[in-house]
Design a protein around this motif. Sequence first.
Motif, PDB file in Angstrom:
ATOM      1  N   GLU A   1       5.499  65.554 124.041  1.00  0.00           N
ATOM      2  CA  GLU A   1       6.491  65.255 125.075  1.00  0.00           C
ATOM      3  C   GLU A   1       7.839  64.888 124.454  1.00  0.00           C
ATOM      4  OE1 GLU A   1       3.813  63.594 128.795  1.00  0.00           O
ATOM      5  OE2 GLU A   1       4.665  62.130 127.396  1.00  0.00           O
TER       6      GLU A   1
ATOM      7  N   LEU B   1       4.676  67.274 138.646  1.00  0.00           N
ATOM      8  CA  LEU B   1       5.122  66.671 137.388  1.00  0.00           C
ATOM      9  C   LEU B   1       4.703  65.200 137.326  1.00  0.00           C
ATOM     10  CD1 LEU B   1       8.711  68.193 137.042  1.00  0.00           C
ATOM     11  CD2 LEU B   1       6.539  69.092 136.212  1.00  0.00           C
TER      12      LEU B   1
ATOM     13  N   ASP C   1       8.107  71.202 131.337  1.00  0.00           N
ATOM     14  CA  ASP C   1       8.281  70.384 132.532  1.00  0.00           C
ATOM     15  C   ASP C   1       9.701  69.844 132.632  1.00  0.00           C
ATOM     16  OD1 ASP C   1       5.664  70.809 133.290  1.00  0.00           O
ATOM     17  OD2 ASP C   1       4.913  68.949 132.381  1.00  0.00           O
TER      18      ASP C   1
ATOM     19  N   MET D   1       8.445  64.022 129.246  1.00  0.00           N
ATOM     20  CA  MET D   1       7.828  65.234 129.786  1.00  0.00           C
ATOM     21  C   MET D   1       7.626  66.255 128.678  1.00  0.00           C
ATOM     22  SD  MET D   1       9.971  65.831 133.326  1.00  0.00           S
ATOM     23  CE  MET D   1       9.894  64.614 134.657  1.00  0.00           C
TER      24      MET D   1
END
Length: 262
Positions: free
Chosen positions: A218, A130, A171, A167
Motif C-alpha cells: 500500500e 475501497l 485503488d 491504499m
Amino acid sequence: MNTEMSPVELRRAVRSGEFTGNTSGVAQGFVQCNLAILPADWANEFLQFCQLNQKPCPLVGMSAQPGDTGILALGEDLDIRTDVPKYRIFKDGEFAQEVDDIRDYWRDDLVTFALGCSFSFEEALIADGLDVRNVTEGVNVPMYRTNVACKPAGRFSGDTVVSMRPMKPVDAIRAIQICSRFPSVHGAPIHFGDPAQIGISDINTPDYGDAVTIKDGEVPVFWACGVTPQVALEQAKPPFCITHSPGHMLVTDLPNSRLAVL
C-alpha cells in the motif's frame, strides 16, 4: 453510535452530551463540515483565503449575519454553539483550550464559515469497495502538516494540512476518479506515495488524529484537509477565534449526493 442516525438525531445527541467522539462514518450520506468562527472584522480576508484555496478550504456555507448561531442552508435545527462534538478556542493565534460547548464564548460579532470535509467522500469510496482504513479501524483519520503553501490573502497564509488513507496503487487511482466528483469536499487527492515529497518526515506520527495501519503493497494517499485553516489562523493571530477539533465535525442536512459533480 448508530451509523444510520439522521443528522438531526446526531446533532441532538451531540447537544445533549450523549455523543462526543469523532464523526467519521456517522450519519452516513450527509455532508460534514469543518468550522472556522472569526470576528466580523477578520471575516472578509478569511473568505478571500478560502476562495483562493478551494482545495483545502472548500466553502459550503457561512453566516448570513454576524452573530447568527445557525446556517439555515445547512440545517433547520442547527446551533453552531452546541452541535459540534468538540471545539478549539484560540487567542492571538495560540490554542487556549478544547471545549464541547461554546455558548459561554459566543459573541454577537462572530461569523461562522463551514468548510467541506473529507469524511463526506469516504462513503463514496466505501460504496465502491475501497477500504477506508480509519473507518475500518474505528479511529480518527491521520492528518499531517505539509510544505505545500497556500495562496495568501491579507493576514492569512500558511501550509496545507492533509488527511491520509493508505491504499494499493490501483485503488489510489480509483479514489482519484471517485473524489474528483466531489470538489466541495476537497476533491481528488493532492499526492500519493513518498510522504517526504510534501514535507512529512514520519508517516507513523500524525500531527492530528490517529495513526492507521499501512499494509505491505500500500501507499499513503493524501487529500487536502479542512484543518488547513487552523494553521492559517495560528499564523494570522486574530485576537479570538473558534474552530472544530480535528475529526469532530458539524454534520449537516445536506446529502453528499448534492455536492457530486456528474
